[in-house]
Design a protein around this motif. Structure first.
Motif, PDB file in Angstrom:
ATOM      1  N   GLY A 111       0.863  -1.280   0.140  1.00 51.87           N
ATOM      2  CA  GLY A 111       0.057  -0.050  -0.037  1.00 51.87           C
ATOM      3  C   GLY A 111       0.791   1.252   0.155  1.00 51.87           C
ATOM      4  N   GLN A 112       2.315   1.167  -0.236  1.00 55.31           N
ATOM      5  CA  GLN A 112       3.036   2.393  -0.408  1.00 55.31           C
ATOM      6  C   GLN A 112       4.086   2.175  -1.343  1.00 55.31           C
ATOM      7  OE1 GLN A 112       4.688   2.574   3.799  1.00 55.31           O
ATOM      8  NE2 GLN A 112       6.583   1.526   3.041  1.00 55.31           N
ATOM      9  N   PRO A 113       4.579   3.404  -1.504  1.00 56.48           N
ATOM     10  CA  PRO A 113       5.587   3.375  -2.978  1.00 56.48           C
ATOM     11  C   PRO A 113       6.701   2.349  -2.515  1.00 56.48           C
ATOM     12  CG  PRO A 113       5.128   5.636  -2.157  1.00 56.48           C
ATOM     13  CD  PRO A 113       4.275   4.489  -1.040  1.00 56.48           C
ATOM     14  N   THR A 114       7.138   1.436  -3.833  1.00 50.93           N
ATOM     15  CA  THR A 114       8.394   0.591  -3.367  1.00 50.93           C
ATOM     16  C   THR A 114       9.548   1.448  -3.212  1.00 50.93           C
ATOM     17  OG1 THR A 114       8.364   0.603  -5.883  1.00 50.93           O
ATOM     18  CG2 THR A 114       7.131  -1.071  -4.884  1.00 50.93           C
ATOM     19  N   VAL A 115      10.394   0.598  -2.644  1.00 55.09           N
ATOM     20  CA  VAL A 115      11.766   1.447  -2.229  1.00 55.09           C
ATOM     21  C   VAL A 115      12.533   2.179  -3.302  1.00 55.09           C
ATOM     22  CG1 VAL A 115      14.035   0.980  -1.422  1.00 55.09           C
ATOM     23  CG2 VAL A 115      11.997  -0.360  -0.479  1.00 55.09           C
ATOM     24  N   HIS A 116      12.465   1.591  -4.584  1.00 58.74           N
ATOM     25  CA  HIS A 116      13.137   2.235  -5.655  1.00 58.74           C
ATOM     26  C   HIS A 116      12.280   3.627  -6.076  1.00 58.74           C
ATOM     27  CE1 HIS A 116      10.391  -0.129  -8.296  1.00 58.74           C
ATOM     28  NE2 HIS A 116      10.380   0.825  -8.971  1.00 58.74           N
ATOM     29  N   LYS A 117      11.026   3.736  -5.803  1.00 54.00           N
ATOM     30  CA  LYS A 117      10.223   4.741  -6.149  1.00 54.00           C
ATOM     31  C   LYS A 117      10.293   5.767  -4.860  1.00 54.00           C
ATOM     32  CE  LYS A 117       8.266   4.333  -9.940  1.00 54.00           C
ATOM     33  NZ  LYS A 117       8.437   5.149 -10.983  1.00 54.00           N
ATOM     34  N   ALA A 118      10.356   5.304  -3.590  1.00 52.72           N
ATOM     35  CA  ALA A 118      10.539   6.351  -2.616  1.00 52.72           C
ATOM     36  C   ALA A 118      12.081   6.859  -2.568  1.00 52.72           C
ATOM     37  CB  ALA A 118      10.155   5.500  -1.357  1.00 52.72           C
ATOM     38  N   TYR A 119      13.013   6.056  -3.055  1.00 55.42           N
ATOM     39  CA  TYR A 119      14.420   6.562  -3.048  1.00 55.42           C
ATOM     40  C   TYR A 119      14.913   6.502  -4.312  1.00 55.42           C
ATOM     41  CZ  TYR A 119      13.816   6.171   2.084  1.00 55.42           C
ATOM     42  OH  TYR A 119      13.344   6.358   3.280  1.00 55.42           O
ATOM     43  N   ASP A 120      15.514   5.465  -4.935  1.00 57.38           N
ATOM     44  CA  ASP A 120      16.011   5.549  -6.326  1.00 57.38           C
ATOM     45  C   ASP A 120      16.659   4.064  -6.263  1.00 57.38           C
ATOM     46  OD1 ASP A 120      19.192   5.427  -5.531  1.00 57.38           O
ATOM     47  OD2 ASP A 120      18.560   6.948  -4.462  1.00 57.38           O
ATOM     48  N   GLU A 121      16.848   3.659  -7.655  1.00 55.54           N
ATOM     49  CA  GLU A 121      17.138   2.264  -8.002  1.00 55.54           C
ATOM     50  C   GLU A 121      18.270   1.937  -7.346  1.00 55.54           C
ATOM     51  OE1 GLU A 121      16.564   1.517 -12.227  1.00 55.54           O
ATOM     52  OE2 GLU A 121      14.910   2.718 -12.379  1.00 55.54           O
ATOM     53  N   ALA A 122      19.316   2.829  -7.492  1.00 56.45           N
ATOM     54  CA  ALA A 122      20.674   2.272  -7.112  1.00 56.45           C
ATOM     55  C   ALA A 122      20.574   1.960  -5.431  1.00 56.45           C
ATOM     56  CB  ALA A 122      21.663   3.447  -7.214  1.00 56.45           C
ATOM     57  N   THR A 123      19.905   2.757  -4.631  1.00 46.02           N
ATOM     58  CA  THR A 123      19.560   2.696  -3.212  1.00 46.02           C
ATOM     59  C   THR A 123      18.808   1.535  -2.818  1.00 46.02           C
ATOM     60  OG1 THR A 123      19.967   5.114  -2.982  1.00 46.02           O
ATOM     61  CG2 THR A 123      18.699   3.903  -1.152  1.00 46.02           C
ATOM     62  N   ALA A 124      17.805   1.102  -3.654  1.00 41.86           N
ATOM     63  CA  ALA A 124      17.092   0.078  -3.598  1.00 41.86           C
ATOM     64  C   ALA A 124      17.955  -1.430  -3.560  1.00 41.86           C
ATOM     65  CB  ALA A 124      15.774   0.029  -4.448  1.00 41.86           C
ATOM     66  N   ILE A 125      18.629  -1.214  -4.709  1.00 39.89           N
ATOM     67  CA  ILE A 125      19.582  -2.542  -4.771  1.00 39.89           C
ATOM     68  C   ILE A 125      20.507  -2.740  -3.720  1.00 39.89           C
ATOM     69  CG2 ILE A 125      21.702  -3.492  -6.168  1.00 39.89           C
ATOM     70  CD1 ILE A 125      20.359  -1.949  -8.527  1.00 39.89           C
ATOM     71  N   LEU A 126      21.373  -1.647  -3.116  1.00 37.67           N
ATOM     72  CA  LEU A 126      21.888  -1.589  -1.990  1.00 37.67           C
ATOM     73  C   LEU A 126      21.234  -2.127  -0.665  1.00 37.67           C
ATOM     74  CD1 LEU A 126      24.320   1.374  -2.826  1.00 37.67           C
ATOM     75  CD2 LEU A 126      24.876  -0.817  -2.845  1.00 37.67           C
ATOM     76  N   ALA A 127      19.975  -1.407  -0.553  1.00 40.60           N
ATOM     77  CA  ALA A 127      19.131  -1.831   0.672  1.00 40.60           C
ATOM     78  C   ALA A 127      19.182  -3.321   0.531  1.00 40.60           C
ATOM     79  CB  ALA A 127      17.904  -1.224   0.490  1.00 40.60           C
ATOM     80  N   GLY A 128      18.623  -4.021  -0.683  1.00 38.47           N
ATOM     81  CA  GLY A 128      18.464  -5.489  -0.561  1.00 38.47           C
ATOM     82  C   GLY A 128      19.819  -6.243  -0.228  1.00 38.47           C
ATOM     83  N   ASP A 129      20.857  -5.759  -1.031  1.00 34.75           N
ATOM     84  CA  ASP A 129      22.259  -6.368  -0.507  1.00 34.75           C
ATOM     85  C   ASP A 129      22.365  -6.159   0.686  1.00 34.75           C
ATOM     86  OD1 ASP A 129      22.605  -6.498  -3.325  1.00 34.75           O
ATOM     87  OD2 ASP A 129      23.645  -4.993  -3.736  1.00 34.75           O
ATOM     88  N   ALA A 130      22.109  -5.196   1.425  1.00 35.69           N
ATOM     89  CA  ALA A 130      22.404  -4.971   2.894  1.00 35.69           C
ATOM     90  C   ALA A 130      21.598  -6.089   3.956  1.00 35.69           C
ATOM     91  CB  ALA A 130      22.380  -3.497   3.462  1.00 35.69           C
TER      92      ALA A 130
END
Length: 308
Positions: A111-130
């Motif tokens: 029900g809310q923006p996905t991580v790459h929409k709320a932040y950006d694609e690179a940050t979303a990739i790193l968030a998943g990695d971490a």
């Protein structure tokens, strides 16, 4: 199922979710742990956005409730909550990456923006990695009160459930299914890997954490495999019948992408019959545990009848 047991189960699920979310919030605290240098603010915020955003916490629930079949030890149940939180980190990482434009390209999650929409694609990739590394950190931590052999079994099991022969491999098969629709056997394999592997591991992990014997761990793995497939069949039915508002994510995306599902292959009535059969199989595997498995029986039916 009557309304009262369903209400009792929902209360149990919510209570376990709150317990696990306390662990997750602690794991995602801003303080640097021993061996870390610092936790970048934006990256941590993105991780928290992808994890502390609601959700049923079904996988950690299964870890804790399966452990409770075999132990009443407060220390072991606390360890089960930490193992469940680790598993939720893996699950949330997979959602963050699956939502990326290169994968399923979704803008909405829970029900809310996905991580790459709320932040950006690179940050979303790193968030998943971490989140992946955080999961294994949580299991092996001194704060997880398990013996070293149990931790090794859990780390190995989670790595295989999440990796090339499990969830990640299943996602690869799912992407390939957009180009070349699989047959029934291929769909079942895909679903057992992409969705079922982590649910199966949740039940095995709970049994390991609770001190169950090898045969009991295997039986709980069979239970997890049955409800994992049931979860995916229910998900496919919802994708075909529910609204985006009800789901909290984009509905109908499998059909739009041309992905092969058992619903697309055999229709809703056939799929619902298969779902009933899987519930019966799962409940038979719980039978030896009698009344102690009442909450897991309720979980089985919830998985099959959920509306989101």
């Amino acid at each position: 199922m009557s309304d009262q047991p369903q209400m009792d189960f929902q209360a149990s699920l919510a209570a376990r979710a709150r317990e696990v979310e306390t662990v997750l919030a602690d794991l995602l605290d801003a303080r640097a742990e021993t061996g870390e240098i610092t936790r970048p603010e934006r990256l941590l915020a993105a991780m928290r956005h992808g994890v502390l955003n609601g959700g049923k916490r079904l996988r950690p629930f299964l870890v804790v409730e399966t452990a409770a079949l075999f132990t009443r030890s407060a220390d072991l149940l606390d360890a089960a909550r930490r193992v469940g939180a680790a598993l939720e980190c893996i699950h949330c990482y997979s959602l963050i990456h699956d939502d990326l434009p290169a994968m399923d390209d979704d803008d909405l999650r829970r029900g809310q923006p996905t991580v790459h929409k709320a932040y950006d694609e690179a940050t979303a990739i790193l968030a998943g990695d971490a989140l992946v590394t955080l999961a294994f950190d949580a299991i092996t931590s001194d704060r997880t009160a398990l013996d070293p052999l149990a931790k090794v079994r859990l780390v190995s099991g989670l790595a295989r459930a999440a990796g090339i022969g499990g969830m990640a491999g299943g996602q690869a098969l799912d992407l390939a299914a957009e180009r070349d629709a699989p047959d029934e056997a291929g769909i079942i394999t895909l679903q057992a890997m992409k969705t079922g592997a982590l649910i199966k591991f949740a039940c095995e992990a709970g049994a390991i954490t609770g001190g169950a014997g090898a045969a009991q761990v295997e039986a709980m793995g069979e239970y997890g495999a049955a409800i994992g497939l049931a979860f995916q069949l229910a998900d496919d039915i919802l994708d075909a019948t529910a609204s985006t508002e009800a789901l909290g994510k984009r509905a109908g995306k499998d059909a739009q992408a041309g992905k092969g599902t058992l619903v697309a292959l055999h229709g809703l009535d056939w799929t619902r019959k298969q779902l009933i059969g899987l519930v019966d199989q799962a409940e038979a595997l719980l039978a030896p545990h009698g009344i102690r498995a009442a909450t897991l029986r309720a979980a089985t039916r919830f998985i099959a009848t959920r509306e989101s």
